[in-house]
Write a protein that holds these residues in place. Sequence first.
Motif, PDB file in Angstrom:
ATOM      1  N   LYS A  87       0.649  -1.239   0.140  1.00 27.38           N
ATOM      2  CA  LYS A  87       0.098   0.092  -0.104  1.00 27.38           C
ATOM      3  C   LYS A  87       0.934   1.267   0.137  1.00 27.38           C
ATOM      4  CE  LYS A  87      -3.318  -2.522   3.012  1.00 27.38           C
ATOM      5  NZ  LYS A  87      -4.053  -2.514   4.379  1.00 27.38           N
ATOM      6  N   PRO A  88       0.277   2.256  -0.502  1.00 32.28           N
ATOM      7  CA  PRO A  88       1.031   3.509  -0.489  1.00 32.28           C
ATOM      8  C   PRO A  88       1.608   3.839   0.901  1.00 32.28           C
ATOM      9  CG  PRO A  88      -0.693   3.707  -1.800  1.00 32.28           C
ATOM     10  CD  PRO A  88      -0.862   2.506  -1.202  1.00 32.28           C
ATOM     11  N   GLU A  89       0.876   3.440   1.990  1.00 30.38           N
ATOM     12  CA  GLU A  89       1.402   3.995   3.367  1.00 30.38           C
ATOM     13  C   GLU A  89       2.368   2.805   3.862  1.00 30.38           C
ATOM     14  OE1 GLU A  89      -1.529   3.278   2.283  1.00 30.38           O
ATOM     15  OE2 GLU A  89      -2.930   2.244   3.778  1.00 30.38           O
ATOM     16  N   ASP A  90       2.662   1.995   3.088  1.00 31.72           N
ATOM     17  CA  ASP A  90       4.085   1.441   3.432  1.00 31.72           C
ATOM     18  C   ASP A  90       5.474   1.684   3.049  1.00 31.72           C
ATOM     19  OD1 ASP A  90       2.278  -1.575   2.454  1.00 31.72           O
ATOM     20  OD2 ASP A  90       2.487  -1.165   4.475  1.00 31.72           O
ATOM     21  N   THR A  91       5.196   2.896   2.264  1.00 30.55           N
ATOM     22  CA  THR A  91       6.484   3.807   1.519  1.00 30.55           C
ATOM     23  C   THR A  91       7.326   4.109   2.863  1.00 30.55           C
ATOM     24  OG1 THR A  91       5.323   4.520  -0.421  1.00 30.55           O
ATOM     25  CG2 THR A  91       7.367   5.726   0.367  1.00 30.55           C
ATOM     26  N   ALA A  92       8.461   4.053   2.688  1.00 30.35           N
ATOM     27  CA  ALA A  92       9.251   4.310   3.796  1.00 30.35           C
ATOM     28  C   ALA A  92      10.885   3.561   3.600  1.00 30.35           C
ATOM     29  CB  ALA A  92       8.790   3.481   5.141  1.00 30.35           C
ATOM     30  N   VAL A  93      11.629   4.103   4.453  1.00 31.77           N
ATOM     31  CA  VAL A  93      12.945   3.260   4.370  1.00 31.77           C
ATOM     32  C   VAL A  93      12.849   2.221   5.577  1.00 31.77           C
ATOM     33  CG1 VAL A  93      15.538   3.645   4.847  1.00 31.77           C
ATOM     34  CG2 VAL A  93      14.287   5.360   3.989  1.00 31.77           C
ATOM     35  N   TYR A  94      13.250   0.993   5.027  1.00 32.41           N
ATOM     36  CA  TYR A  94      13.052  -0.419   5.702  1.00 32.41           C
ATOM     37  C   TYR A  94      14.748  -0.413   6.201  1.00 32.41           C
ATOM     38  CZ  TYR A  94       8.354  -0.870   4.280  1.00 32.41           C
ATOM     39  OH  TYR A  94       6.989  -0.773   4.461  1.00 32.41           O
ATOM     40  N   TYR A  95      14.665  -0.589   7.472  1.00 35.73           N
ATOM     41  CA  TYR A  95      15.985  -1.145   8.324  1.00 35.73           C
ATOM     42  C   TYR A  95      15.993  -2.549   8.958  1.00 35.73           C
ATOM     43  CZ  TYR A  95      16.668   4.005   8.271  1.00 35.73           C
ATOM     44  OH  TYR A  95      16.769   5.329   7.927  1.00 35.73           O
ATOM     45  N   CYS A  96      16.983  -3.151   8.742  1.00 36.53           N
ATOM     46  CA  CYS A  96      17.256  -4.421   9.157  1.00 36.53           C
ATOM     47  C   CYS A  96      17.844  -4.173  10.814  1.00 36.53           C
ATOM     48  CB  CYS A  96      18.239  -5.328   8.373  1.00 36.53           C
ATOM     49  SG  CYS A  96      18.658  -6.862   8.989  1.00 36.53           S
ATOM     50  N   GLN A 116      21.882   0.261   7.032  1.00 34.99           N
ATOM     51  CA  GLN A 116      21.908   1.554   6.491  1.00 34.99           C
ATOM     52  C   GLN A 116      20.388   1.859   5.886  1.00 34.99           C
ATOM     53  OE1 GLN A 116      23.020  -1.043   4.814  1.00 34.99           O
ATOM     54  NE2 GLN A 116      21.773  -0.720   2.709  1.00 34.99           N
ATOM     55  N   GLY A 117      19.600   0.722   5.753  1.00 39.12           N
ATOM     56  CA  GLY A 117      18.220   1.108   5.375  1.00 39.12           C
ATOM     57  C   GLY A 117      18.269   0.799   3.770  1.00 39.12           C
ATOM     58  N   THR A 118      16.901   0.521   3.378  1.00 37.21           N
ATOM     59  CA  THR A 118      16.740   0.522   2.005  1.00 37.21           C
ATOM     60  C   THR A 118      15.185   0.828   1.379  1.00 37.21           C
ATOM     61  OG1 THR A 118      16.721  -1.195   0.115  1.00 37.21           O
ATOM     62  CG2 THR A 118      15.589  -2.005   1.879  1.00 37.21           C
ATOM     63  N   GLN A 119      15.281   1.897   0.733  1.00 31.40           N
ATOM     64  CA  GLN A 119      13.941   2.722   0.383  1.00 31.40           C
ATOM     65  C   GLN A 119      12.920   1.674  -0.373  1.00 31.40           C
ATOM     66  OE1 GLN A 119      13.197   5.957   0.986  1.00 31.40           O
ATOM     67  NE2 GLN A 119      11.174   5.213   0.612  1.00 31.40           N
ATOM     68  N   VAL A 120      11.791   1.846   0.244  1.00 28.97           N
ATOM     69  CA  VAL A 120      10.324   1.249  -0.584  1.00 28.97           C
ATOM     70  C   VAL A 120       9.662   2.393  -0.909  1.00 28.97           C
ATOM     71  CG1 VAL A 120       8.658  -0.507  -0.177  1.00 28.97           C
ATOM     72  CG2 VAL A 120      10.818  -1.174   0.585  1.00 28.97           C
ATOM     73  N   THR A 121       9.230   2.480  -2.155  1.00 31.88           N
ATOM     74  CA  THR A 121       8.241   3.432  -2.383  1.00 31.88           C
ATOM     75  C   THR A 121       7.091   2.905  -3.169  1.00 31.88           C
ATOM     76  OG1 THR A 121       9.838   5.175  -2.810  1.00 31.88           O
ATOM     77  CG2 THR A 121       7.921   5.401  -3.764  1.00 31.88           C
ATOM     78  N   VAL A 122       5.911   3.000  -2.621  1.00 28.45           N
ATOM     79  CA  VAL A 122       4.593   2.474  -3.308  1.00 28.45           C
ATOM     80  C   VAL A 122       3.883   3.247  -3.918  1.00 28.45           C
ATOM     81  CG1 VAL A 122       2.807   0.728  -2.867  1.00 28.45           C
ATOM     82  CG2 VAL A 122       4.762   0.467  -1.446  1.00 28.45           C
ATOM     83  N   SER A 123       3.648   3.336  -5.277  1.00 29.72           N
ATOM     84  CA  SER A 123       2.851   4.269  -6.190  1.00 29.72           C
ATOM     85  C   SER A 123       1.403   3.946  -5.928  1.00 29.72           C
ATOM     86  CB  SER A 123       3.317   4.571  -7.347  1.00 29.72           C
ATOM     87  OG  SER A 123       3.135   3.541  -7.974  1.00 29.72           O
ATOM     88  N   SER A 124       0.481   4.982  -5.843  1.00 35.50           N
ATOM     89  CA  SER A 124      -0.914   4.702  -5.979  1.00 35.50           C
ATOM     90  C   SER A 124      -1.518   4.489  -7.412  1.00 35.50           C
ATOM     91  CB  SER A 124      -1.744   5.811  -5.083  1.00 35.50           C
ATOM     92  OG  SER A 124      -1.457   6.942  -5.746  1.00 35.50           O
TER      93      SER A 124
END
Length: 124
Positions: A87-96, A116-124
């Motif tokens: 979902k678009p609200e899952d857009t974030a930098v994800y950290y292990c 260091q994080g990995t970017q996840v972007t969910v478009s609507s």
Amino acid sequence: QVQLVESGGGLVQAGGSLRLSCAASGSTFSSYTMAWFRQAPGKEREFVSAIRWSGLSTYYAESVKGRFTISRDNAENMVYLQMNTLKPEDTAVYYCAADVHGRWPLLAGNVNYWGQGTQVTVSS
């Protein structure tokens, strides 16, 4: 010293899937509690999911339950986050994250190491 390196982020349309990976160093990885957190722009970092050293116990934030699955491969020192029905609200930098003392359940204050994080972007 433990190093965590995330990969697998990217841009995906709503309803799509991504699989995040986290490669960990450390000879005692199989004893760590591992987790994923995320941070959206302008928001605090929040817990997503955690997995116990054995892989037999997991838990999830309510917002991702039923859509995300955490897993680990102790032979390869890897942790994964399969994310479905994004979902678009899952857009974030994800950290292990790692708690090298293997405490359960994982608390953010017990995390010893972050990736260091990995970017996840969910478009609507």
